[in-house]
Design a protein around this motif. Structure first.
Motif: not given
Length: 381
Positions: A95-109
């Motif tokens: 719930n941040r104000e302004g721009i948020t940059r997120l990344c991830y790596a993991g298995h999906v099925v």
């Protein structure tokens, strides 16, 4: 007797050389994303079904394995795409104000593979940028996707740009939604012109002509001029074409090969604006995909502009030579203080040192030998 070593179709083990290559590649790409200010998140493998698929897209629902939670009695799903999860984290937890940059790596099925050579357990890696509607945000995301592929060793790539909004504007103007729009969307991906003609048979002439033209509007950036002449002059369509032209110009100035394909919308159905697919020689499917999915966070209580990309790390690395394991050193089975110190120093330097347990020496490229009172690393005969 049941063959317990058999795995389900399109599910496979990853053996040592490939596993180390995957892990090194994941670390390298996440380090790249971190250097650009993207914070790592790790969503759960399993969630309540409506959080994973509710209001997002029917195709995602079909991809999702479902089961009953023994604690609550509610339906759970094994994640088939991490993007909705990251949108939930941005909207509801950070719930941040302004721009948020997120990344991830993991298995999906996935319940079914995306293609004949695809796994039902992709290793999805991606980056998402929230809070900006600007072209600069889209340029950043596409540039990062291209740079990530270079880090992985993928050769020269081609970025195909499209715009889901153009398709949806035509459908909205024709009063088409729901299953009829889904059928048309599927026909467009297959470039099934007879089906497109049948589904648009009772449309107004200008909308009918525009939808039937979409599968033919592909090529270099000059195709945008042809699109402006052949598509209805609706404000949203004109804005979408102008947006693609601006984006293509900026990407080309950065040395990125760009083409336009207005009928190619193979990204997830939750995208609602710019979409892109990145291709490379040697891979039959796109090596990365992405685009705009503004306001997905609304179902989690906070609508936000959003753009991002994802790739299947395992699928990409299948098309590259398998990385070699680092050199390994055999240490003799001696309780010698100098030997212990040497082994500790080598491991601290990142070397692989394997103890000889006296029950068949492991295969190694080098060994520790005592010469003139010193333990030295020498090639193993």
């Amino acid at each position: 007797m049941t063959q317990l070593w058999l795995l389900p179709e399109y599910i496979e083990d990853v053996l040592p050389e490939a596993a180390w290559q995957i892990e090194a590649s994941r670390t390298a790409v996440l380090s790249l994303l971190r250097s650009h200010g993207y914070d790592l998140v790790i969503p759960p493998h399993i969630e309540y079904l409506e959080s994973l698929t509710g209001g997002v897209s029917d195709d995602l629902d079909l991809k999702t394995f479902k089961l009953v939670d023994q604690l609550s009695g509610r339906m759970l799903g094994l994640r088939a795409d991490m993007t909705p999860q990251v949108a939930r984290i941005d909207a509801h937890l950070l719930n941040r104000e302004g721009i948020t940059r997120l990344c991830y790596a993991g298995h999906v099925v996935h319940t079914r593979p995306n293609g004949h050579l695809s796994s039902r357990e992709p290793l999805q890696l991606g980056a998402e940028l929230y809070g900006s509607t600007s072209h600069e945000a889209d340029v950043e995301v596409i540039g990062l996707a291209v740079e990530a592929l270079k880090v992985l060793g993928v050769p020269q790539v081609q970025v195909d740009l499209g715009h889901v909004g153009i398709f949806r504007t035509l459908c909205r103007a024709a009063g088409v939604s729901g299953l009829a729009q889904d059928d048309l969307f599927a026909a467009l991906q297959l470039k099934d012109q007879p089906t497109i003609e049948r589904l648009t048979a009772d449309w107004p002439a200008d909308l009918q002509s525009g939808m039937r033209a979409l599968p033919t509007l592909f090529g270099d950036v000059a195709v945008l001029q042809a699109a402006a002449e052949r598509l209805p002059a609706l404000p949203d369509i004109q804005q979408g074409l102008a947006s693609l032209g601006t984006l293509a110009d900026v990407l080309q100035q950065q040395g990125i090969n760009v083409s336009i394909e207005l009928g190619e919308l193979r990204t997830g159905k939750y995208h609602n604006g710019l979409v892109f697919s990145i291709f490379a020689d040697g891979w039959p499917n796109p090596v990365a995909r992405g685009g705009r999915y503004d306001n997905m966070g609304q179902m989690f209580g906070r609508a936000r502009p959003a753009t991002g990309f994802s790739l299947d790390l395992r699928d990409i690395l299948r098309g590259l030579p398998c990385g070699k394991l680092p050199r390994s050193i055999l240490a003799p089975q001696q309780m010698d203080a100098a030997l212990q110190d040497t082994v500790a120093q080598l491991r601290a330097q990142g070397e692989v040192v394997i103890r000889d347990l006296g029950e068949g020496a492991p295969v190694t490229s080098h060994q520790l030998c005592l010469q003139d009172g010193q333990w030295l690393v020498l090639p193993r005969a």
